[in-house]
Enzyme design. Structure first.
Site, PDB file in Angstrom:
ATOM      1  N   GLU A 288      45.959  45.306  50.085  1.00 34.75           N
ATOM      2  CA  GLU A 288      45.907  44.552  48.835  1.00 34.75           C
ATOM      3  C   GLU A 288      44.458  44.942  48.127  1.00 34.75           C
ATOM      4  O   GLU A 288      43.909  43.918  47.825  1.00 34.75           O
ATOM      5  CB  GLU A 288      45.812  43.033  48.944  1.00 34.75           C
ATOM      6  CG  GLU A 288      47.272  42.478  49.536  1.00 34.75           C
ATOM      7  CD  GLU A 288      47.284  40.799  49.934  1.00 34.75           C
ATOM      8  OE1 GLU A 288      46.146  40.535  49.650  1.00 34.75           O
ATOM      9  OE2 GLU A 288      48.138  40.407  50.049  1.00 34.75           O
ATOM     10  N   PRO A 289      44.177  46.058  47.732  1.00 35.91           N
ATOM     11  CA  PRO A 289      42.774  46.409  47.282  1.00 35.91           C
ATOM     12  C   PRO A 289      42.968  46.181  45.777  1.00 35.91           C
ATOM     13  O   PRO A 289      43.663  46.260  45.191  1.00 35.91           O
ATOM     14  CB  PRO A 289      42.910  47.988  47.537  1.00 35.91           C
ATOM     15  CG  PRO A 289      44.019  48.550  47.545  1.00 35.91           C
ATOM     16  CD  PRO A 289      45.176  47.406  48.220  1.00 35.91           C
ATOM     17  N   GLY A 290      41.813  45.638  45.256  1.00 35.27           N
ATOM     18  CA  GLY A 290      41.617  45.591  43.889  1.00 35.27           C
ATOM     19  C   GLY A 290      40.485  46.244  43.140  1.00 35.27           C
ATOM     20  O   GLY A 290      40.776  47.265  42.771  1.00 35.27           O
ATOM     21  N   CYS A 357      24.631  31.255  24.524  1.00 38.37           N
ATOM     22  CA  CYS A 357      23.513  30.158  24.897  1.00 38.37           C
ATOM     23  C   CYS A 357      23.444  29.332  26.045  1.00 38.37           C
ATOM     24  O   CYS A 357      24.144  28.458  26.448  1.00 38.37           O
ATOM     25  CB  CYS A 357      23.883  29.032  23.613  1.00 38.37           C
ATOM     26  SG  CYS A 357      23.741  29.942  22.068  1.00 38.37           S
ATOM     27  N   TYR A 387      37.372  42.681  37.782  1.00 37.80           N
ATOM     28  CA  TYR A 387      36.636  41.438  37.517  1.00 37.80           C
ATOM     29  C   TYR A 387      35.673  41.443  36.369  1.00 37.80           C
ATOM     30  O   TYR A 387      34.720  40.620  36.162  1.00 37.80           O
ATOM     31  CB  TYR A 387      35.974  40.948  38.861  1.00 37.80           C
ATOM     32  CG  TYR A 387      36.880  41.027  40.075  1.00 37.80           C
ATOM     33  CD1 TYR A 387      37.858  40.022  40.358  1.00 37.80           C
ATOM     34  CD2 TYR A 387      36.753  41.832  41.182  1.00 37.80           C
ATOM     35  CE1 TYR A 387      38.860  40.276  41.313  1.00 37.80           C
ATOM     36  CE2 TYR A 387      37.580  41.927  42.218  1.00 37.80           C
ATOM     37  CZ  TYR A 387      38.703  41.285  42.425  1.00 37.80           C
ATOM     38  OH  TYR A 387      39.602  41.421  43.436  1.00 37.80           O
TER      39      TYR A 387
HETATM   40  N1  LLP Z   1      44.067  39.781  48.269  1.00 33.24           N
HETATM   41  C1  LLP Z   1      43.853  38.370  48.098  1.00 33.24           C
HETATM   42  C2  LLP Z   1      44.470  37.259  48.626  1.00 33.24           C
HETATM   43  C3  LLP Z   1      42.563  38.188  47.270  1.00 33.24           C
HETATM   44  O1  LLP Z   1      42.193  36.884  47.031  1.00 33.24           O
HETATM   45  C4  LLP Z   1      41.658  39.345  46.817  1.00 33.24           C
HETATM   46  C5  LLP Z   1      40.536  38.867  45.700  1.00 33.24           C
HETATM   47  C6  LLP Z   1      42.199  40.404  46.849  1.00 33.24           C
HETATM   48  C7  LLP Z   1      43.291  40.778  47.812  1.00 33.24           C
HETATM   49  C8  LLP Z   1      41.290  41.811  46.326  1.00 33.24           C
HETATM   50  O2  LLP Z   1      40.233  41.769  46.838  1.00 33.24           O
HETATM   51  P1  LLP Z   1      39.258  43.069  46.402  1.00 33.24           P
HETATM   52  O3  LLP Z   1      39.940  44.355  47.294  1.00 33.24           O
HETATM   53  O4  LLP Z   1      39.319  43.446  44.974  1.00 33.24           O
HETATM   54  O5  LLP Z   1      38.107  42.698  46.969  1.00 33.24           O
HETATM   55  N2  LLP Z   1      35.467  37.913  41.068  1.00 33.24           N
HETATM   56  C9  LLP Z   1      34.741  38.241  42.153  1.00 33.24           C
HETATM   57  C10 LLP Z   1      36.065  38.822  43.325  1.00 33.24           C
HETATM   58  C11 LLP Z   1      36.948  37.710  43.723  1.00 33.24           C
HETATM   59  C12 LLP Z   1      37.858  38.310  44.798  1.00 33.24           C
HETATM   60  C13 LLP Z   1      38.984  37.277  44.856  1.00 33.24           C
HETATM   61  N3  LLP Z   1      40.052  37.727  45.674  1.00 33.24           N
HETATM   62  C14 LLP Z   1      33.894  39.282  41.961  1.00 33.24           C
HETATM   63  O6  LLP Z   1      34.031  39.616  40.598  1.00 33.24           O
HETATM   64  O7  LLP Z   1      33.309  39.853  42.795  1.00 33.24           O
END
Ligand code: LLP
Length: 429
Positions: A288-290, A357, A387
């Site tokens: 599940e990469p974001g 502000c 994000y």
């Molecule tokens: N799977 C689940 C269940 C998650 O909760 C998340 C992210 C991901 C996958 C993806 O994670 P990634 O591969 O992107 O690290 N707003 C924060 C990051 C919050 C991540 C929340 N969950 C930031 O800007 O650093």
């Protein structure tokens, strides 16, 4: 690795996104402006895919929350990605982008009954690949909703392994005190007592320990515990499980951080769950990469509005604020700042702030920027693809920025800048 600057070169002193001049884009669409490189997204996706042996039973489910623009979802779908969702809104977007029902998982601690129904009925009733269930109460609710819909709901139980992800505390999700997932004890107990249910199908285990992780150790610890749990569950059930979802969390370089080698990450995933594991390739592995796929594929372009001195320090005030890019204010995250028109000559440590502000509306306390950068000049905040826009909001009644997707020398507007009417669209006077 997909370094921040690789798809954002300077040509004749001007910053480009692939083959397109940022200055040209700003002339057409104004600032603040999110600009994404399609080639960067494609390269990141392929690099992750290539890190695994070809015969691995793998599905990448892009975490939509990182950036949910429809055009980006479409690019990822065309690459073969599935999607990891956390709301009915994300399901709606994925449907618009043509997401394949067999590749969708639904995570999150607070799925509503309505959202569960929407997912059960996704794509003319085909449903989704898996609900990643985070509490036993939610599982009871899923069963009730599936029974009402007369549809079998496939699900994984999200395991909280009690592992420290070695990242920012606000993006850590797998420690014992975290609100996410279930303990091993809870999972084993449920499975022992609920082996077979008419409208539920237990697929396997999901896990996600946090985000922006650069070390292999936390992943190894998590995979070890998850492997043991799956083996225990198979022994209880006397049948093989079908799915392991290893979550996201792989970090990217924002500044000079050394990113995790994808090859070594993939090796660990394969060793614990893949062809070379005790499961010998019979588990479907979901990732599940974001951030990894889109983080370094986007920049936020903004204009210097004013310059002032605070005590003796130079301060530049930008037309983008914490509402456009929240990460620095929320996590003290660093996004490198580059002038769009490269300038020669001396530089100066500069405080870079937005117009909102709030005292936390600060992008950098000591950015090294050219002394002759002045009012009207453009700067780009790098690594803003993940994000960034997805966490943007209307605070201070500021309009959400426009977004552009670039592919080589072609640029397409993929979201119009909000108009003032958009700010009050749902208000009743
Ligand atoms: N799977 C689940 C269940 C998650 O909760 C998340 C992210 C991901 C996958 C993806 O994670 P990634 O591969 O992107 O690290 N707003 C924060 C990051 C919050 C991540 C929340 N969950 C930031 O800007 O650093």
């Amino acid at each position: 690795m997909n370094l921040p600057q690789s798809y954002f070169p300077y040509r004749k002193g001007y910053l480009h996104v692939e083959g397109t001049s940022v200055e040209e884009l700003v002339r057409q669409y104004g600032t603040p402006l999110y600009v994404y490189s399609q080639s960067a997204i494609e390269a990141a996706y392929r690099e992750l895919q290539k890190a695994f042996p070809e015969n691995e039973n793998l599905q990448i489910c892009y975490a939509v929350k990182a950036n949910s623009n429809l055009s980006l979802l479409r690019v990822l779908r065309d690459l073969g990605a599935g999607f990891d969702l956390v709301s009915g809104g994300e399901l709606y977007r994925v449907a618009k982008a043509g997401g394949d029902s067999a590749k969708i998982v639904f995570s999150g601690v607070g799925k509503t009954r309505e959202e569960i129904q929407e997912a059960l009925h996704y794509q003319e009733g085909k449903g989704i690949l898996s609900f990643q269930v985070e509490s036993l109460h939610e599982l009871m609710c899923l069963e009730a909703q599936a029974t009402t819909a007369k549809k079998k709901a496939s699900f994984c139980l999200r395991f909280n392994p009690g592992v420290e992800a070695e990242t920012h505390p606000l993006i850590t999700t797998g420690t014992e005190t975290s609100k996410f997932g279930l303990t091993e004890k809870e999972i084993l107990h449920w499975v022992k007592n609920n082996a077979s249910k008419e409208y539920l199908h237990f697929l396997g285990v999901s896990v996600h320990i946090g985000s922006q992780i650069h070390q292999l150790k936390p992943f190894q610890k998590t995979f070890q515990k998850t492997q043991t749990l799956i083996q225990k569950l198979e022994a209880i059930l006397k049948r093989p499980l079908e799915v392991v979802d290893v979550g996201g969390g792989i970090g990217i370089p924002y500044e000079k951080e050394k990113p995790l080698s994808l090859k070594s990450y993939a090796k660990e995933v394969s060793r614990y769950f893949g062809q070379r594991s005790p499961f010998r390739g019979r588990l479907k592995i979901l990732l599940e990469p974001g951030r990894l796929l889109v983080g370094n594929a986007g920049v936020l372009v903004t204009q210097v509005l004013y310059e002032k001195r605070i005590l003796k320090r130079r301060c530049l005030i930008l037309d983008a604020g914490m509402n456009d890019l929240m990460r620095p204010a929320l996590y003290e995250a660093i996004h490198a700042i580059l002038p769009v028109h490269k300038r020669l000559g001396a530089s100066e440590k500069t405080l870079v702030v937005g117009p909102v502000c709030e005292s936390s509306d600060v992008f950098a306390k000591k950015a090294v920027l050219p002394k002759n950068l002045k009012e009207g000049d453009l700067v780009a905040l790098l690594s803003a693809g993940a994000y960034g826009f997805s966490m943007a909001n209307h605070y201070n009644s500021r309009r959400l920025p426009a977004e552009v997707l670039v592919h080589q020398d072609k640029a397409v507007l993929i979201r119009k800048r909000d108009r003032h009417e958009d700010l009050i669209r749902n208000e009743i006077l």
